[in-house]
Design an enzyme around this catalytic site. Structure first.
Site, PDB file in Angstrom:
ATOM      1  N   SER A 181       0.878  -1.226   0.188  1.00 38.74           N
ATOM      2  CA  SER A 181       0.072  -0.082  -0.009  1.00 38.74           C
ATOM      3  C   SER A 181       0.857   1.176   0.047  1.00 38.74           C
ATOM      4  O   SER A 181       0.288   2.242  -0.032  1.00 38.74           O
ATOM      5  CB  SER A 181      -0.982   0.001   1.271  1.00 38.74           C
ATOM      6  OG  SER A 181      -0.230   0.584   2.310  1.00 38.74           O
ATOM      7  N   LYS A 189       1.622   4.526   7.125  1.00 37.96           N
ATOM      8  CA  LYS A 189       1.127   5.318   6.297  1.00 37.96           C
ATOM      9  C   LYS A 189       1.585   6.899   6.012  1.00 37.96           C
ATOM     10  O   LYS A 189       2.270   7.088   6.799  1.00 37.96           O
ATOM     11  CB  LYS A 189      -0.335   5.424   6.562  1.00 37.96           C
ATOM     12  CG  LYS A 189      -1.194   4.117   6.391  1.00 37.96           C
ATOM     13  CD  LYS A 189      -1.871   3.803   5.377  1.00 37.96           C
ATOM     14  CE  LYS A 189      -2.486   2.547   5.058  1.00 37.96           C
ATOM     15  NZ  LYS A 189      -1.435   1.461   5.301  1.00 37.96           N
TER      16      LYS A 189
END
Lengths: 150, 418
Positions: free
Chosen positions: A68, A105
Site C-alpha cells: 500500500s 501510512k
C-alpha cells in the site's frame, strides 16, 4: 597514505563484522608524483549506521509488509528505519497504531484534522480519517527505507 | 536533591511497546521456565494476581480475564533498558544505574525540579515507549519513598517530597516493610516491637537501632530524617555474588543430566566473572525438588566450598561445583531446579597467587579463556563448550510464550502491514 592507488583503480575494502571499517573515497584518479591538494580531505570515515541512526536510543528497525505504500518508495519486505523521538509533521511517513494495529501510512494534518493516506500503485486503498472514536497514536517516523535491489 | 527514575511495570511495558493491541489489557510475564509471575501490568495487579505467585495457582484468573502471558525475553528487556538508561544519562549530570529498570539521578543545583522531571518522563515515553515514575527528595531513601508515592498517588507519576510536615505525613502512611533496605526479617522484628510505619521507625532511639539493625539500619533511619548517608555511585562496586540457576523443563532424574546443568551454570558464572574482571573465593551449589509436588518428598540441598585461590577459571569452578554436587545429590529424587553461586568476589588484579602457581601457567590460562570468550561472544554462546555441559541439553528450560527479540535479531524485527 601508505598504499597510494594507481590511477582509475578501484579499491574494495571488506566489511568485517557489524561495524563498517574505513571506506576511502577517491574522487578522480590520483596522478603519481603530484600530490592532490585535496589529499587532506580524502580520508573520510563513513559509517552508514551513523548516517541512518540520528537518535540511537529512539531508533528501531522494522520490516514493511504489503504494497500500500509503493508509490512512496516502500515495497514489500523493505527495512524501515523508525525514529520515535521525532514529532510528526504534515506529509511524513509514519508508523501509527490504529485501533490496536500497526500500519505504515502518509500522515496528513490539515486544520488539526489527521488523515492517514495509503500510496499504493493502484490507488485502491481508502484514506483513514482519524476521528474521536478511533484509538490512534503515532508510534514513530519513518526516516529511511532500505530496499534490496537483488 | 536526588531523583529516582523507575520504569513502570518494566517487562510488561516492554512487551506493550511492540504490540499496541496490549494497551489497557492485563499482562503478566513469567520467570525463567515459565514458573512464577515476575511482572504484572496494572490491569493484572487489579485482578489480584500477586508478585511471585506460581502460574498454575492463578490459571483460572488468567483464563477468565484473557490475561496475556509472556515468557521472559531478556534480550528485549536488556536492550530497552539500555535505551532508557542512555537517555537518562543524557539528561542528567550524574546517574547511578541501580537495576535493569531503576536509576538514581543527581539533581543537585537543579532549580525547576518538577519541570526537569516531567521533561525527562516525556522524553523517555516518547523515544522508547516506556512509562517511568520519578521520585525526588533530599536522600536516596526518601527518593525511593517519593517514587513509591508517585506510582500510586500521583496523576503524572512524579512526586517531589519536600517540606518537613509533608515528609512526616508521608512516612506515617508508609509501612516499614516498604522502606528501601529494610527486608522482611527486619520488618518482622520491628513489627514485633509495634513499629509499623516509617514514622514510628524514625522516632526510635539511635543506639537501639544500631544495636538491633547494625550500622545499615542507622543509615536508613538518618536518610529518612533527611540526612544523606548514601551517595550516587557512578562506579558500581563489584557484585557480592553471582548466581546462575534455572528450573528444569519438567523434572529431571539421574546424576548425569544434573551434572550437565551444573557444569553449564558453572561455565556461565565463570564467564560473568571474567567479563567484569573479577574472581570468586567460594562456590556453592543448590539443588531442589519441586516444592509444589505433593506426591514426592521435598528436598533442598545447598553446600559451599572455599577455593584455595580466588579464581575465574572455568575448569576450577566446574571441578568444585561437581564435588559439591556429588555431596548433596540424592539418588531417586526428581529435581526441579539446580544452580551455581560464586561469591566473595574481588577484583582480578587483587588476587595473590600461591607458592605453587607459576606466573607462566597463569598467563597462558588467561589467554586461553580470553580467546574462548571472544569466540563465543562473536559466534554465539557455547560455540566452544566444555564437554561436560552435555551436547543435547536435555535439561533445557521452557519458554513457550517468548516474544520476538524485536530490537536485537535481524530475523525477528517487527513486521508492519502497509
Amino acid at each position: 597514505m601508505a598504499n597510494q592507488p594507481k590511477k582509475e583503480e578501484i579499491i574494495f575494502y571488506s566489511i568485517q563484522g557489524e561495524s563498517l571499517k574505513k571506506l576511502h573515497i577517491y574522487e578522480g584518479g590520483v596522478s603519481a608524483g603530484f600530490p592532490s591538494p585535496a589529499d587532506d580531505y580524502l580520508d573520510v570515515d563513513l559509517n552508514l549506521h551513523k548516517y541512518l541512526v540520528k537518535h540511537p536510543a529512539a531508533t528501531f528497525f522494522i520490516i514493511a509488509k504489503g504494497h500500500s505504500m509503493e508509490r512512496a518508495g516502500i515495497s514489500d519486505n523493505d527495512l524501515l528505519v523508525i525514529d520515535k523521538s521525532l514529532e510528526p509533521k504534515n506529509n511524513d511517513i509514519v508508523v501509527a497504531a490504529v485501533n490496536g494495529e500497526f500500519t505504515v501510512k502518509r500522515y496528513l494534518i490539515n486544520d488539526g484534522r489527521i488523515c492517514l493516506r495509503a500510496e499504493g500503485e493502484l490507488g485502491d486503498y481508502p484514506d483513514i480519517e482519524i476521528t474521536k472514536s478511533i484509538e490512534f497514536e503515532v508510534w514513530g517516523i519513518v526516516t529511511h527505507t532500505i530496499h534490496n535491489h537483488r | 536533591m536526588i531523583a529516582l527514575a523507575d520504569c513502570n511495570n518494566f517487562y510488561a511495558s516492554c512487551e506493550r511497546v511492540f504490540n499496541p493491541g496490549l494497551k489497557n489489557k492485563p499482562i503478566v510475564v513469567l520467570s525463567n521456565n515459565d514458573g512464577c509471575i515476575i511482572a504484572r501490568s496494572n490491569e493484572a495487579k487489579s485482578l489480584g494476581i500477586k508478585m511471585g505467585e506460581p502460574v498454575f495457582k492463578v490459571r483460572h484468573i488468567i483464563k477468565k480475564n484473557n490475561v496475556y502471558v509472556f515468557s521472559t525475553n531478556f534480550a528485549l528487556y536488556g536492550d530497552m533498558s539500555s535505551r532508557v538508561m542512555s537517555l537518562l544519562d543524557d539528561m542528567s549530570p550524574e546517574i547511578e544505574i541501580y537495576s535493569i529498570d531503576e536509576a538514581f539521578m543527581n539533581f543537585k543545583g537543579i532549580k525547576d525540579q518538577l519541570g526537569i522531571a516531567s521533561h525527562i518522563r516525556r522524553t523517555i515515553k516518547k523515544s522508547t515507549g516506556i512509562p517511568i515514575s520519578i521520585g525526588i527528595a533530599k536522600t536516596k531513601t526518601l527518593a525511593k519513598v517519593a517514587n513509591y508515592i508517585a506510582k500510586r498517588h500521583m496523576k503524572r507519576d512524579i512526586c517531589l517530597l519536600i517540606g518537613q510536615n509533608n515528609i512526616l505525613k508521608t512516612l506515617k502512611c508508609l509501612p516499614v516493610s516498604k522502606i528501601w533496605g529494610i527486608g522482611s526479617k527486619y520488618s518482622r522484628i520491628l513489627n514485633s516491637y509495634n513499629i509499623k510505619t516509617a514514622y514510628d521507625f524514625i522516632q526510635l532511639n539511635e543506639e537501639w537501632v544500631l544495636k538491633k539493625m547494625t550500622i545499615m539500619g542507622l543509615r536508613i533511619q538518618n536518610e529518612l530524617k533527611g540526612k544523606p548517608c548514601f551517595s550516587i555511585e557512578t562506579n558500581p562496586s563489584y557484585k557480592k555474588n553471582i548466581c546462575t540457576s534455572r528450573s528444569f523443563d519438567g523434572t529431571v532424574e539421574g546424576l548425569q543430566l544434573i551434572q550437565e546443568a551444573i557444569t553449564t551454570h558453572a561455565v556461565r558464572c565463570a564467564e560473568k566473572l571474567r567479563a567484569e574482571k573479577s574472581c570468586a573465593r567460594y562456590v556453592s551449589v543448590v539443588l531442589k525438588t519441586n516444592p509444589f509436588d505433593t506426591l514426592g518428598e521435598y528436598y533442598s540441598g545447598y553446600r559451599s566450598m572455599a577455593l584455595s585461590i580466588p579464581t575465574n577459571d572455568t575448569l576450577e569452578i566446574i571441578r568444585s561445583a561437581n564435588i559439591i554436587l556429588k555431596s548433596i545429590y540424592r539418588k531417586g529424587l526428581t529435581y526441579k531446579k539446580a544452580g551455581v553461586i560464586v561469591g566473595d568476589i574481588i577484583p582480578e588484579d587483587q588476587v595473590q597467587l600461591n607458592l605453587f602457581d607459576t606466573e607462566k601457567d597463569h598467563i597462558s590460562r588467561k589467554n586461553l579463556y580470553g580467546a574462548l570468550d571472544r569466540v563465543n561472544q562473536k559466534m554465539g554462546r557455547d560455540k566452544i563448550q566444555i564437554l561436560g555441559q552435555g551436547i543435547k541439553k536435555r535439561w533445557g528450560v521452557k519458554r513457550q510464550r517468548v516474544s520476538p527479540c524485536y530490537t536485537t535479531q535481524w530475523d525477528q524485527l517487527l513486521k508492519v502491514h502497509c
